[in-house]
Structure formats: C-alpha cells, structure tokens
Design a protein around this motif. Structure first.
Motif, short mmCIF file in Angstrom:
data_model
loop_
_atom_site.label_atom_id
_atom_site.label_comp_id
_atom_site.label_asym_id
_atom_site.label_seq_id
_atom_site.Cartn_x
_atom_site.Cartn_y
_atom_site.Cartn_z
N MET A 122 85.34 53.16 3.36
CA MET A 122 86.56 53.83 2.89
C MET A 122 87.79 52.98 3.23
O MET A 122 87.83 52.35 4.28
CB MET A 122 86.67 55.18 3.60
N ASN A 123 88.74 52.93 2.32
CA ASN A 123 89.95 52.16 2.63
C ASN A 123 91.21 52.98 2.33
O ASN A 123 91.17 53.89 1.51
CB ASN A 123 89.96 50.84 1.87
N ILE A 124 92.28 52.65 3.03
CA ILE A 124 93.60 53.19 2.68
C ILE A 124 94.62 52.06 2.70
O ILE A 124 94.44 51.06 3.40
CB ILE A 124 94.08 54.32 3.63
N GLU B 121 84.69 45.61 4.29
CA GLU B 121 83.99 46.74 3.67
C GLU B 121 82.49 46.46 3.55
O GLU B 121 81.67 47.36 3.70
CB GLU B 121 84.60 47.08 2.31
N ASP C 207 99.41 49.85 -5.20
CA ASP C 207 98.78 51.14 -4.83
C ASP C 207 97.45 51.41 -5.53
O ASP C 207 96.57 52.01 -4.91
CB ASP C 207 99.77 52.30 -4.97
N TYR D 129 93.89 50.70 -3.64
CA TYR D 129 93.39 51.42 -2.48
C TYR D 129 93.04 52.86 -2.83
O TYR D 129 93.63 53.44 -3.75
CB TYR D 129 94.42 51.35 -1.34
N GLU D 130 92.07 53.42 -2.09
CA GLU D 130 91.60 54.77 -2.41
C GLU D 130 92.70 55.80 -2.22
O GLU D 130 92.88 56.69 -3.03
CB GLU D 130 90.38 55.12 -1.55
N ARG D 131 93.41 55.68 -1.09
CA ARG D 131 94.52 56.59 -0.83
C ARG D 131 95.63 55.81 -0.12
O ARG D 131 95.37 54.81 0.53
CB ARG D 131 94.06 57.76 0.04
N ASP E 275 99.93 59.89 -0.63
CA ASP E 275 98.76 60.77 -0.60
C ASP E 275 98.65 61.42 0.77
O ASP E 275 98.24 62.56 0.91
CB ASP E 275 97.47 59.98 -0.87
N GLN F 295 89.18 63.59 7.57
CA GLN F 295 88.40 62.62 6.78
C GLN F 295 86.94 62.58 7.23
O GLN F 295 86.13 61.88 6.63
CB GLN F 295 88.98 61.20 6.93
#
Ligand SMILES: CC(C)(COP(=O)(O)OP(=O)(O)OC[C@H]1O[C@@H](n2cnc3c(N)ncnc32)[C@H](O)[C@@H]1O)[C@@H](O)C(=O)NCCC(=O)NCCS
Ligand SMILES: Nc1ncnc2c1ncn2[C@@H]1O[C@H](COP(=O)(O)OP(=O)(O)OP(=O)(O)O)[C@@H](O)[C@H]1O
Length: 198
Positions: free
Chosen positions: A1-3, A102, A123, A126-128, A172, A195
């Motif tokens: 998972m990434n932000i 990752e 933006d 990235y996932e969020r 987010d 999370q």
C-alpha cells in the motif's frame, strides 16, 4: 500500500513522516532526492550552473542553496526554469525507489513525501493522499522560526506553493498539525489502526 504525503512548506510533513516511520512505514523524501541530484558531479547540478551561472556555486563546487533560493523564490519564471531541470530527475528516482520498496514487501506502507505533489499533478500516482495542514499564520510563524527567515522571505516561499486551504480540501486523509505533537501523534495512530496496518 502506498500514500502520497504533502502539505505546505513547514506545515509538518517531516514531523509526520517521522511518526509514520516509527510505526514501520518506508519513507521516500522528495527533498532528500532533490539534494542528491544537486551533489557535485551530478549532471543536474551541471545543468543548473549552466542555466543560472557560476554564481550559484560555492568555491568548492557545491550548490549555494541560499543564493539559488533567493533567485527562484523571488521570480516565478526562474523557479519554473529550475523545476524544468530538476523535476524529471526527482520523479524518475521516486518512481524507481517506490517500485523497489513495494516489491520488497507488499504489506508495508510506503510513503512518498512530496511538497509539490498537487502543484506537479502527481496525485494520481498514489493510492491515497495525506495532507499535513496548519493554518497559514501558524505556517508563517513556524517557517520564520525554523529557517530564520524574515516575514517577507517566508511569505515568498509560502506564495510559491498552492494555497494550503485548497490542499486541505483535496486531501483523502487530513492531519491537522496545528496542535501539539501529542495530538498529531494520536491522529497518526488512528490512521494506522483504521488502515489495519501492523
Ligand atoms: C531552491 C533550493 C536550492 C533552495 O534550497 P533550501 O535549502 O533553501 O530549501 P530546501 O531544498 O530545504 O526546500 C525547503 C522547502 O521549500 C519548498 N520548495 C523547494 N523548491 C520549491 C519550488 N520549486 N517551488 C515551491 N516550493 C519549493 C518545499 O516545501 C521544500 O520542502 C531548493 O529548494 C531546490 O533545489 N529546489 C528545486 C527542487 C524542488 O522543486 N524541490 C521541491 C521538492 S520536489
Ligand atoms: N505540532 C507541532 N507543534 C509545534 N511545532 C511543530 C509541530 N510540528 C512541527 N513543528 C515545527 O514546525 C517546523 C516545521 O515542521 P517540519 O520541518 O516537519 O515541516 P515540513 O512540512 O517538513 O517542512 P518543509 O516543507 O520545509 O520540508 C519545525 O521547526 C518543527 O519542529
């Protein structure tokens, strides 16, 4: 998972990324990479001194950061010219490190700390997006205090970035860092739990 982690100058991104790292996240910091590509011998530093003149180098060949900062934060055209030379290299390095981290551990949270994330349209990568927010007056005070800048110089730097209120709206995940460190830590702990991170 990434932000993607962003905010404004001196709103507390480094403070938050340290809290995330303490919990086990891997951090990729765009400011650190921006410094690496400005080391003597790197082609980006050579291109920068070509464009801005030898006056932006110290006598030992290292970058005179204060001098270049004065040029680019007082003139948007010059700032764009610097970004055109530095951003492609920063982006490529960020992407490579993200892929490596990752692949090494798909369950680990990977955090990309990028001051200009929204300004550069990054933006969607990235996932969020987590935004570290403080109101502008708090930002100005902390920036002047941390970097020993005059009010005018600090305002120039803040004005070189997207309005922090707009970033707040687009977030987010919003971290309000205007209280004390304990309050910020509690928000990070809540995020971590929500999370389901370990
Ligand atoms: C102009 C430079 C030499 C000034 O160095 P200085 O040591 O004074 O500042 P430092 O690099 O620590 O940056 C401090 C903060 O300034 C802000 N900032 C830096 N560059 C920019 C920019 N082009 N536009 C808006 N804000 C910026 C960021 O919030 C950053 O966290 C340096 O910031 C630089 O090389 N900038 C170009 C690369 C870049 O865009 N970096 C931003 C991260 S991608
Ligand atoms: N909750 C807080 N309370 C008081 N001071 C704080 C708090 N969080 C951060 N600071 C201070 O505010 C300043 C800016 O914080 P920090 O360096 O983390 O910001 P940043 O967003 O990473 O900045 P930059 O964009 O320049 O990289 C620092 O001097 C830091 O010690």
């Amino acid at each position: 998972m990434n932000i993607g982690l962003t905010g404004g100058i001196a709103t507390g991104k480094s403070t938050v990324s340290r809290l995330l790292a303490e919990r086990g996240a891997a951090i990729i910091d765009a400011d650190v990479i921006a410094r690496e590509i400005m080391e003597p011998g790197h082609p980006v530093l050579a291109a920068v001194s070509e464009r801005f003149g030898p006056g932006v180098l110290n006598t030992d060949g290292t970058l005179n950061r204060k001098k270049l900062g004065e040029i680019v934060f007082s003139n948007p055209e010059e700032r764009k010219a610097l970004e055109a030379l530095t951003h492609p290299a920063i982006r490529a390095e960020m992407k490579q490190r993200m892929e490596e981290l990752e692949a090494a551990d798909p369950h680990r949270l990977v955090v990309a700390d990028i001051p200009l994330l929204y300004e550069s349209g990054l933006d969607p990568l990235y996932e969020r997006i987590m935004v570290v927010y403080v109101p502008r007056e708090v930002q100005l005070t902390r920036l002047m205090l941390r970097d020993g800048l005059s009010k005018e110089a600090a305002e120039q730097r803040i004005n070189a970035q997207m309005d922090i209120e707009i970033k707040k709206e687009r977030a987010d995940i919003l971290i309000d860092n205007s209280g004390g460190l304990e309050e910020t830590k509690r928000q990070i702990d809540d995020f971590w739990r929500d999370q389901g991170l370990r």
